[in-house]
Structure formats: C-alpha cells, structure tokens
Design a protein around this motif. Sequence first.
Motif, mmCIF file in Angstrom:
data_model
loop_
_atom_site.group_PDB
_atom_site.id
_atom_site.type_symbol
_atom_site.label_atom_id
_atom_site.label_comp_id
_atom_site.label_asym_id
_atom_site.label_seq_id
_atom_site.Cartn_x
_atom_site.Cartn_y
_atom_site.Cartn_z
ATOM 1 N N ARG A 60 -47.526 -7.655 7.809
ATOM 2 C CA ARG A 60 -48.243 -8.164 6.629
ATOM 3 C C ARG A 60 -47.705 -7.545 5.324
ATOM 4 N N ARG A 61 -46.412 -7.352 5.271
ATOM 5 C CA ARG A 61 -45.779 -6.736 4.098
ATOM 6 C C ARG A 61 -46.098 -7.550 2.838
ATOM 7 N N GLY A 186 -49.189 -3.934 5.189
ATOM 8 C CA GLY A 186 -48.590 -2.839 5.954
ATOM 9 C C GLY A 186 -47.083 -2.843 5.791
ATOM 10 N N ILE A 187 -46.426 -1.841 6.361
ATOM 11 C CA ILE A 187 -44.971 -1.726 6.344
ATOM 12 C C ILE A 187 -44.512 -1.108 7.664
ATOM 13 N N GLY A 188 -43.213 -1.017 7.861
ATOM 14 C CA GLY A 188 -42.678 -0.320 9.028
ATOM 15 C C GLY A 188 -42.093 -1.191 10.106
ATOM 16 N N PRO A 383 -47.766 9.712 14.980
ATOM 17 C CA PRO A 383 -46.341 9.326 15.002
ATOM 18 C C PRO A 383 -46.105 7.846 14.756
ATOM 19 N N HIS A 384 -47.154 7.016 14.776
ATOM 20 C CA HIS A 384 -47.008 5.574 14.548
ATOM 21 C C HIS A 384 -47.073 5.214 13.068
ATOM 22 N N TRP A 385 -47.391 6.167 12.227
ATOM 23 C CA TRP A 385 -47.586 5.906 10.801
ATOM 24 C C TRP A 385 -46.305 5.360 10.161
ATOM 25 N N HIS A 386 -46.378 4.085 9.673
ATOM 26 C CA HIS A 386 -45.259 3.416 9.014
ATOM 27 C C HIS A 386 -44.057 3.239 9.933
ATOM 28 N N GLN A 387 -44.313 3.130 11.223
ATOM 29 C CA GLN A 387 -43.246 3.008 12.211
ATOM 30 C C GLN A 387 -43.367 1.685 12.982
#
Length: 424
Positions: A60-61, A186-188, A383-387
């Motif tokens: 959803r960038r 969101g991003i990543g 560890p999932h943050w922005h990944q």
Amino acid sequence: MKPVVALSLALACAGCAAQAQAPAPAPLAAAADPISSLVGQLDLEKYKATIKSLTKFGDRRQGTERNRQALDWIEAQLKSYGCTNTERLQYQYTQAAPGDPAPKRAPGIPSGGAGGPPGQGGSTLFGNRIATGVNNDPMAQPDEKLRALNSELTPVGTSQRENVYCTKVGSQHPEEMYIVSAHMDGIGFGEAANDDGSGTALVMELARIFSAPGVETDRSIRFILWNNEESGLNGATAYVNQRKDLQGIESPKGSGKYPEPKWLGMIQHDMMLFDHGMPFQKIDGYGKPVVDEQGKPVFVAPPEQRLEADVNIEYQSVSKQADASAKLAWAFRAANDKYATRYPASVGFHMTNTDSTPFMDLVPSISLRENERGQQIGSGWDPHWHQPTDLYANFSDKDFLLGLNAAQTTLAGVAKLAGLRIKK
C-alpha cells in the motif's frame, strides 16, 4: 460469552474498488456495563480477516494505484458498517527525485538520555540490538506475485493524496470529539500486515462496533486512516494544518453540525502484533554462538510472543500537552486493567515517529504500539519492520491477540471518555 454482532467482511480485491456491502448489524442489548458489552463484540477472526483483506493490496505504498485501491476498499467497508458519513481530506505531496534532499519529517523530539546510546523520542537504548532499516530492493521479496503487485513505485513530483475517515456523531456534545487513528500506507515490498495493517484493522473494527444500532456516545469519535505516514507523517500533518483552526465551529450556523469538532484527545495505533522480546545471540547446530565475519555476535528475534508481552501506551513528556497526555495514557492503562483479556499495558513517555506527533502540542495525544518506539522497535526488536517479511503468514494467533487486546483497551478507554450508552 457475549453475543457477537453479525457482520461478514467483504474480501479485498487488488484490482477493483467496488466491494460487496455487509448486512446491517443487529442491535445490541442493553447491559449493566455497556463498555463490557461493547468490548465483547470484538472478535479475533474478524480482526484477522480485516488485516488479511488489507494485505491483498500489497504494501500500500503511498502514491500508487494499490494505495488508492486500498483507500477505496477501506471507505466501502466503513460505509458497510453503518459509518456512512465517510469523508476524505485531500492534500498535496511532493516526492523527491533520487539524489534530491530527503523531505523533512514532522517536528521531532530530542533524542538520547543518560545511561546508553541515544534512541528516538528521548529514550535510551539498552540491551541487545539488531540493525534496522527500510528494504528498498524489490528482488528481496521472493514471492513473485507479491513482487509484481508491489512493483509500482511512488511517482516523482507533486500529486494529490488523501486520508479517509468517518465520524460517530455525539448525541449530547457533537461539537467535541476523540480521534482514533492508524496509518494505512506501508513500505518494504511485503504486505505491511503489521505496519500498519494491524493498526488500520483495529481502527476499522472500532468503527464497526461503535456504528452498531443502539450504540450512542455523548461526544463524537472520528476514525481516521492516515496516508503518507512512512514518507514523514504527511497525511496527519496535512490534517492538522487544514483543520486545527476549524475546531468547534458550527457550520452552517444554527444547524447543530460541526464539521471539525473540538479535539479532546488523539489516540494513534501503529504496529500492534510483535512483542517477542529482546534479540538473543544466534546458536548454530553445534550449540555454539554465531558471529559474523568481523567476529561480532549475530542476534535474532525470539520466535514466539514472550510471556510478559504487553501493549505499550506512550505519550511525549516534552510536548506542550504532556500532563494532559499522561492523564490520557493512564486512563487507557486503567481501561486495559479492567477490560483486556490477555495482555497487560504499560505506560511510557517517549512517544515519537508516529501520526500523533503533529497533534501532541495541540491536544492530549498518545500512541499504542507493540513495543516502545524509540528503545525497542528502534533497536530492531521487530525484524519484520519495513521488510519484505511483514506478511500475514508470519504472525501467529498469539501475535494477533496482542492487537486484539490493544483494540479492547482503546475501545474501553474511548467508550468511557466519550460517554457510551446502549439503547434498548
């Protein structure tokens, strides 16, 4: 067991905006404790289904077609819940070209503190840490379908963006309101399931429940889904800039309608699922600690939700509304004590880098999170943050229950502050 409001969620469609409408929910029965009755309407499977539906739009960038489709879907869902007075706030955002200076974030907070390296929001960093950052490599996403869905990037230049919101109008004081919010972008190159599908779904579930027939509040509640959080809190900042001087003004005069009721409190939700604790040093198959090429320890996140997991309620101690924000935070802690079913809450004073920041000098403001933003999330505890691994499939029911307990906390806290009643 309390009765559950009958409501079926429409499944998201990544390529279409029109969605099926859910059937009208049944009225709630009056109860001795109306807050308990309302909290009982929260359901883990409904919460999970809303997060899952949001992930159909990828990360959803902001500025992309998938972001616009997600906004359309969110609006359709809010209307299907009975929160029919949905609106959008439009604003202009400029995406810098590669090599241009990065856009400035909303006004920040002093960082650092005695006892350790500086964190964000005034926190101090303690214990084991994992390096953090934003994945900007599409090829880091092994799922080809998801990689294709996330392939469109934000266009360079100035273009229009939108926030979407709906309002539960107060029956006694429509000129006053509480803001309950999360960011939907969101991003990543993952699914942005936790950051911030978990917060968006929470706000949508509260909109659903407060919109049920028979539910009344003395004061208004506005449910807002921000855009452009990841690019610098731009959606929330635009809302503040456009609406702060309109608070409490009746329009048209004599109509009893208040397009922007006076802000009484702002409650933000940003990443609700992952409280697995401090990273630990990785052990190889022979029971030996793993080190990298430089001989430094390699740390990894624990695989399970920790036993002492909690909901973090934060305010900012150096804001102009610090005292009132602290009072609001402790009111939510009390709501958690009385109405949450699994995880407790803790109060901290380093709120930072979230959409409540543009509000914090104007109105009592708090944020609810999975961890303390500056000290824990900033140290790589998720560890999932922005990944690309921020995927629905990477979270367990224990994780989703943490988000549901945050929803119980906010629902109970806002219900009490807004003056909840359930009509017979």
